[in-house]
Design a protein around this motif. Structure first.
Motif, PDB file in Angstrom:
ATOM      1  N   GLY A 192       0.800  -1.220   0.000  1.00 58.23           N
ATOM      2  CA  GLY A 192       0.000   0.000   0.000  1.00 58.23           C
ATOM      3  C   GLY A 192       0.830   1.266   0.000  1.00 58.23           C
ATOM      4  N   VAL A 193       1.903   1.291   0.804  1.00 55.39           N
ATOM      5  CA  VAL A 193       2.732   2.495   0.879  1.00 55.39           C
ATOM      6  C   VAL A 193       3.382   2.817  -0.464  1.00 55.39           C
ATOM      7  CG1 VAL A 193       4.788   3.499   1.937  1.00 55.39           C
ATOM      8  CG2 VAL A 193       3.092   2.344   3.354  1.00 55.39           C
ATOM      9  N   PRO A 194       4.047   1.862  -1.167  1.00 56.50           N
ATOM     10  CA  PRO A 194       4.590   2.190  -2.491  1.00 56.50           C
ATOM     11  C   PRO A 194       3.528   2.637  -3.479  1.00 56.50           C
ATOM     12  CG  PRO A 194       5.557   0.161  -1.671  1.00 56.50           C
ATOM     13  CD  PRO A 194       4.437   0.511  -0.748  1.00 56.50           C
ATOM     14  N   ALA A 195       2.324   2.027  -3.401  1.00 60.49           N
ATOM     15  CA  ALA A 195       1.261   2.449  -4.321  1.00 60.49           C
ATOM     16  C   ALA A 195       0.853   3.891  -4.055  1.00 60.49           C
ATOM     17  CB  ALA A 195       0.060   1.515  -4.170  1.00 60.49           C
ATOM     18  N   VAL A 196       0.748   4.248  -2.771  1.00 58.66           N
ATOM     19  CA  VAL A 196       0.399   5.634  -2.430  1.00 58.66           C
ATOM     20  C   VAL A 196       1.490   6.596  -2.903  1.00 58.66           C
ATOM     21  CG1 VAL A 196       0.028   7.228  -0.516  1.00 58.66           C
ATOM     22  CG2 VAL A 196      -1.072   4.997  -0.499  1.00 58.66           C
ATOM     23  N   LEU A 197       2.760   6.201  -2.731  1.00 60.39           N
ATOM     24  CA  LEU A 197       3.857   7.065  -3.182  1.00 60.39           C
ATOM     25  C   LEU A 197       3.836   7.234  -4.695  1.00 60.39           C
ATOM     26  CD1 LEU A 197       6.809   5.816  -0.941  1.00 60.39           C
ATOM     27  CD2 LEU A 197       5.404   7.867  -0.664  1.00 60.39           C
ATOM     28  N   LEU A 198       3.511   6.162  -5.411  1.00 62.85           N
ATOM     29  CA  LEU A 198       3.430   6.270  -6.871  1.00 62.85           C
ATOM     30  C   LEU A 198       2.317   7.229  -7.285  1.00 62.85           C
ATOM     31  CD1 LEU A 198       4.466   5.251  -9.603  1.00 62.85           C
ATOM     32  CD2 LEU A 198       2.810   3.380  -9.445  1.00 62.85           C
ATOM     33  N   VAL A 199       1.169   7.134  -6.604  1.00 63.49           N
ATOM     34  CA  VAL A 199       0.064   8.044  -6.922  1.00 63.49           C
ATOM     35  C   VAL A 199       0.452   9.484  -6.603  1.00 63.49           C
ATOM     36  CG1 VAL A 199      -2.296   8.662  -6.298  1.00 63.49           C
ATOM     37  CG2 VAL A 199      -1.693   6.266  -6.630  1.00 63.49           C
ATOM     38  N   VAL A 200       1.122   9.690  -5.457  1.00 65.61           N
ATOM     39  CA  VAL A 200       1.545  11.044  -5.082  1.00 65.61           C
ATOM     40  C   VAL A 200       2.521  11.610  -6.111  1.00 65.61           C
ATOM     41  CG1 VAL A 200       2.867  12.353  -3.374  1.00 65.61           C
ATOM     42  CG2 VAL A 200       1.119  10.734  -2.625  1.00 65.61           C
ATOM     43  N   TRP A 205       3.573  15.346 -10.341  1.00 68.83           N
ATOM     44  CA  TRP A 205       4.152  15.606 -11.671  1.00 68.83           C
ATOM     45  C   TRP A 205       3.126  16.302 -12.571  1.00 68.83           C
ATOM     46  CZ3 TRP A 205       8.863  15.229 -13.904  1.00 68.83           C
ATOM     47  CH2 TRP A 205       8.932  15.251 -15.285  1.00 68.83           C
ATOM     48  N   LEU A 206       1.898  15.788 -12.585  1.00 67.70           N
ATOM     49  CA  LEU A 206       0.873  16.383 -13.444  1.00 67.70           C
ATOM     50  C   LEU A 206       0.478  17.770 -12.945  1.00 67.70           C
ATOM     51  CD1 LEU A 206      -1.382  13.249 -14.061  1.00 67.70           C
ATOM     52  CD2 LEU A 206       0.289  14.256 -15.607  1.00 67.70           C
ATOM     53  N   SER A 207       0.336  17.918 -11.637  1.00 66.93           N
ATOM     54  CA  SER A 207      -0.098  19.212 -11.092  1.00 66.93           C
ATOM     55  C   SER A 207       0.947  20.295 -11.320  1.00 66.93           C
ATOM     56  CB  SER A 207      -0.391  19.059  -9.597  1.00 66.93           C
ATOM     57  OG  SER A 207      -1.417  18.111  -9.381  1.00 66.93           O
ATOM     58  N   VAL A 208       2.215  19.958 -11.046  1.00 64.50           N
ATOM     59  CA  VAL A 208       3.280  20.943 -11.258  1.00 64.50           C
ATOM     60  C   VAL A 208       3.420  21.262 -12.747  1.00 64.50           C
ATOM     61  CG1 VAL A 208       5.743  21.392 -10.981  1.00 64.50           C
ATOM     62  CG2 VAL A 208       4.482  20.265  -9.157  1.00 64.50           C
ATOM     63  N   GLY A 209       3.241  20.226 -13.587  1.00 63.61           N
ATOM     64  CA  GLY A 209       3.300  20.478 -15.034  1.00 63.61           C
ATOM     65  C   GLY A 209       2.230  21.450 -15.491  1.00 63.61           C
ATOM     66  N   ARG A 210       1.022  21.271 -14.977  1.00 67.66           N
ATOM     67  CA  ARG A 210      -0.051  22.198 -15.343  1.00 67.66           C
ATOM     68  C   ARG A 210       0.210  23.591 -14.774  1.00 67.66           C
ATOM     69  NH1 ARG A 210      -6.050  20.108 -14.757  1.00 67.66           N
ATOM     70  NH2 ARG A 210      -6.258  22.101 -15.832  1.00 67.66           N
TER      71      ARG A 210
END
Length: 483
Positions: A192-200, A205-210
């Protein structure tokens, strides 16, 4: 305008690496993503550690409480039991006793009998409970070894008074349920922790790109703005944030720069225009004056001033971005006529190699000036021959002006197109060159969507063709000659 080039160069936001799609470690987007992911990873790690610690403590306390509850529940039954001396006993054999009785035992370690709930102690006492998780010992000795391992059971003891004297009721509760709960938690945390880190990381990345998209648009626009199109402005995002403030500041800077450049252009144009009349009058008076060495030298200086004023005036027009009056014209005809009109030098001949029907769209006055400047430059520096060639090649009209002079060193082949550039005394001052002919020629080429470079002992200009060319057999009848 030459002084403003460094200012415009500093305004260009040249991409380094969100310069291109692999930004590198210097990318704000990548740094923000890594920082956010590390912060969340640290927070999740601390939260997971705290959760495991709290859960383990809670389960342990619950098991201890359950063991204590069982011991309390067994106290009434323990009070009815009587501890008596035990009978001789061989370790590992069954214990022939009944609940509430005892048999002697040898001195030594505690021995657990084969029957559930019966424990024989080294002090010679024993007690039996129906529940195998309960035992009764005389006094306060520790429970039998192997009956309640510290990592496997929670143990609670409670003193009671029996018919045979004081004793202790011991109760145990298995920790298997607690361990199973912790294993379940580990099974949820590890993936669960790696999955959450991947989502974060992905969301960051997408938010900063926008968020940085307006910055990329501002950078691209500023990179395209040159001295010819200072009227352009960078896009201002609708958001009332720091990026919008940056775009507004950049546009304000461009406004001030455009005003300064326009003022400079008007000054150069006005000065050049005002100089033309008195210079022309002075030249006419010198030509009408009594010929002498002094008048000849003065006339040569006036000619240089007149040429410089004309160059400054055309530069001002080019910088002002005046629209061209274009028409379809034959580049070969223009090159032949203007090459033959170029300033001549004794001992230098001009050779022409012109293909017919190399038609392009452009301004005749500007192209005349381009060919004249290139031809004059070649004649000044040629040893004996200047060769002018026009041909069509891969959809382009190609003009080549070559000479057999010393040439230009590779490290100076771009510098010669800077205004007022003089490489040395031999090339720049022998015929009074002001260092404006080649810059004007390149500006004219760029104005016609073409290029002008120095290569292979000469200057090569290329322009897009505007109409179909004659068949190869007709081209063979091109103009070839010497002057």
């Amino acid at each position: 305008m030459n002084r403003l080039r460094p200012v415009l160069g500093r305004l260009r936001l040249v991409p380094a690496g969100l310069r291109p799609v692999l930004p590198g470690l210097s990318s704000v987007r990548l740094r923000a993503t890594v920082a956010a992911t590390l912060v969340v990873a640290l927070a999740l790690g601390l939260a997971a550690l705290a959760l495991v610690t709290v859960l383990r403590g809670t389960l342990q306390r619950n098991a201890d409480a359950e063991a204590a509850r069982r011991a309390v529940a067994a106290v009434p039954y323990a009070k009815t039991m009587e501890l008596v001396p035990a009978t001789p006993f061989t370790p590992g054999t069954a214990v022939p006793s009944t609940p509430g009785t005892a048999a002697p035992a040898p001195e030594g370690p505690v021995t657990v009998a084969g029957r559930a709930g019966v424990v024989r102690l080294a002090d010679g006492t024993t007690a039996t409970f129906a529940d195998p998780d309960l035992i009764l010992t005389k006094g306060e000795p520790a429970p039998a070894a192997g009956w309640a391992e510290p990592q496997e059971y929670a143990v609670a003891g409670l003193q009671v008074s029996t018919a045979g004297g004081p004793a202790t009721v011991w109760s145990r509760v298995s920790l298997d349920g607690a361990e199973e709960a912790l294993r379940t938690l580990y099974g949820a945390l590890l993936p669960g922790v790696p999955a959450v880190l991947l989502v974060v990381a992905a969301m960051t990345w997408l938010s900063v790109g926008r968020a940085l998209a307006p910055v990329a648009a501002i950078r691209a626009k500023v990179a395209d703005i040159t001295a010819r199109d200072l009227h352009q402005r960078v896009p201002v995002p609708r958001s009332k944030d720091e990026i919008a403030a940056l775009a507004t500041t950049v546009n304000g800077t461009l406004d001030r720069l455009e005003t300064a450049v326009d003022t400079h252009k008007r000054f150069v144009a006005d000065a050049a225009h005002e100089l033309r009349s008195p210079i022309a009058t002075l030249r006419a008076r010198l030509e009408l004056a009594e010929p002498s060495e002094l008048t000849r030298e003065a006339l040569a200086d006036v000619e240089r001033l007149q040429s410089l004023a004309a160059d400054l005036l055309i530069l001002a027009k080019l910088d002002a971005g005046e629209p061209l009056r274009t028409a379809e014209l034959d580049l070969g005809q223009v090159a032949a006529e203007e090459s033959l009109r170029a300033r001549r030098r004794p001992g230098v001949r001009v050779e022409l190699d012109i293909e017919p029907d190399v038609v392009m769209k452009g301004s005749r006055a500007h192209l005349d000036r381009l060919v004249t400047n290139l031809a004059d430059n070649a004649v000044r520096h040629a040893a004996s021959t200047v060769r002018v060639r026009v041909r069509a090649e891969e959809g382009l009209a190609v003009l080549e002006v070559r000479d057999d002079g010393p040439g230009i060193p590779p490290e100076h082949r771009e510098a010669v197109f800077a205004r007022f550039t003089r490489l040395d005394e031999a090339r720049a001052r022998d015929a009074g060159g002001a260092g404006l002919g080649l810059p004007i020629a390149r500006d004219i080429a760029l104005l016609h969507d073409g290029t002008l470079v120095y290569a292979d002992s000469g200057f090569i200009a290329k322009f897009p063709l505007k109409c179909s060319q004659a068949p190869p057999r007709e081209r063979q009848a091109g103009l070839t000659g010497r002057a």
